[in-house]
Write a protein that holds these residues in place. Sequence first.
Motif, PDB file in Angstrom:
ATOM      1  N   ILE A  32       0.678  -1.197  -0.098  1.00 57.36           N
ATOM      2  CA  ILE A  32      -0.044   0.015  -0.038  1.00 57.36           C
ATOM      3  C   ILE A  32       0.920   1.172  -0.101  1.00 57.36           C
ATOM      4  N   ARG A  33       0.659   2.287  -0.714  1.00 64.48           N
ATOM      5  CA  ARG A  33       1.348   3.529  -1.042  1.00 64.48           C
ATOM      6  C   ARG A  33       0.448   4.280   0.006  1.00 64.48           C
ATOM      7  N   LEU A  34       1.016   4.845   0.984  1.00 60.66           N
ATOM      8  CA  LEU A  34       0.238   5.569   2.216  1.00 60.66           C
ATOM      9  C   LEU A  34       0.782   7.081   2.106  1.00 60.66           C
ATOM     10  N   ARG A  35       0.037   7.912   1.735  1.00 62.49           N
ATOM     11  CA  ARG A  35       0.241   9.396   1.643  1.00 62.49           C
ATOM     12  C   ARG A  35      -0.370   9.939   3.074  1.00 62.49           C
ATOM     13  N   VAL A  36       0.313  10.584   3.947  1.00 65.26           N
ATOM     14  CA  VAL A  36      -0.002  11.465   4.976  1.00 65.26           C
ATOM     15  C   VAL A  36       0.600  12.665   5.162  1.00 65.26           C
ATOM     16  N   GLY A  37      -0.217  13.694   4.900  1.00 67.59           N
ATOM     17  CA  GLY A  37       0.551  14.958   4.822  1.00 67.59           C
ATOM     18  C   GLY A  37       1.253  15.050   3.546  1.00 67.59           C
ATOM     19  N   ASP A  38       2.431  15.368   3.717  1.00 70.15           N
ATOM     20  CA  ASP A  38       3.478  15.594   2.591  1.00 70.15           C
ATOM     21  C   ASP A  38       4.027  14.544   2.505  1.00 70.15           C
ATOM     22  N   GLU A  39       4.042  13.382   3.226  1.00 69.04           N
ATOM     23  CA  GLU A  39       4.873  12.554   3.215  1.00 69.04           C
ATOM     24  C   GLU A  39       4.149  11.018   2.355  1.00 69.04           C
ATOM     25  N   THR A  40       4.838  10.254   1.317  1.00 69.65           N
ATOM     26  CA  THR A  40       4.422   9.196   0.795  1.00 69.65           C
ATOM     27  C   THR A  40       5.271   8.070   0.951  1.00 69.65           C
ATOM     28  N   GLU A  41       4.945   7.129   1.425  1.00 66.10           N
ATOM     29  CA  GLU A  41       5.765   5.706   1.904  1.00 66.10           C
ATOM     30  C   GLU A  41       4.915   4.491   1.346  1.00 66.10           C
ATOM     31  N   THR A  42       5.838   3.672   0.480  1.00 66.16           N
ATOM     32  CA  THR A  42       5.164   2.358   0.068  1.00 66.16           C
ATOM     33  C   THR A  42       5.124   1.234   1.319  1.00 66.16           C
ATOM     34  N   LEU A  43       4.282   0.918   1.926  1.00 60.79           N
ATOM     35  CA  LEU A  43       4.426  -0.132   2.762  1.00 60.79           C
ATOM     36  C   LEU A  43       4.057  -1.344   2.370  1.00 60.79           C
ATOM     37  N   HIS A  44       4.987  -2.509   2.710  1.00 59.72           N
ATOM     38  CA  HIS A  44       4.654  -3.808   2.362  1.00 59.72           C
ATOM     39  C   HIS A  44       4.238  -4.599   3.459  1.00 59.72           C
ATOM     40  N   ALA A  45       3.506  -5.995   3.165  1.00 63.70           N
ATOM     41  CA  ALA A  45       3.125  -6.597   4.188  1.00 63.70           C
ATOM     42  C   ALA A  45       3.954  -6.793   5.504  1.00 63.70           C
TER      43      ALA A  45
END
Length: 99
Positions: A55-68
């Motif tokens: 899941i690519r998670l955008r929170v505020g100005d940050e984006t990170e791809t999180l894996h299982a």
Amino acid sequence: MKTANVSALDASPLERIFDNVEPHTNLLELPAGEGVSEHEHPDRSIVFYVLEGEIRLRVGDETETLHAGAIAQFDGNQSIAPKAETDSRALLILSPDAD
């Protein structure tokens, strides 16, 4: 005590696991390419744990791809927008801010 079998739940795309209790515990299930529109959870602290997929998670100005297996914690007063890169499931725990 309340219990639930997360693997047996069908979120479509979001399901509250335990009704009327704090913290709110939700299961998010998204097919590849699907996401949740930008939104906020005011006055909440959020733990976002990816059970399956990516899941690519955008929170505020940050984006990170999180894996299982990845887990993130953030302030719900920020804009949030998750999008599944692959078929994905995540457990979300939304607790009231300690203030």
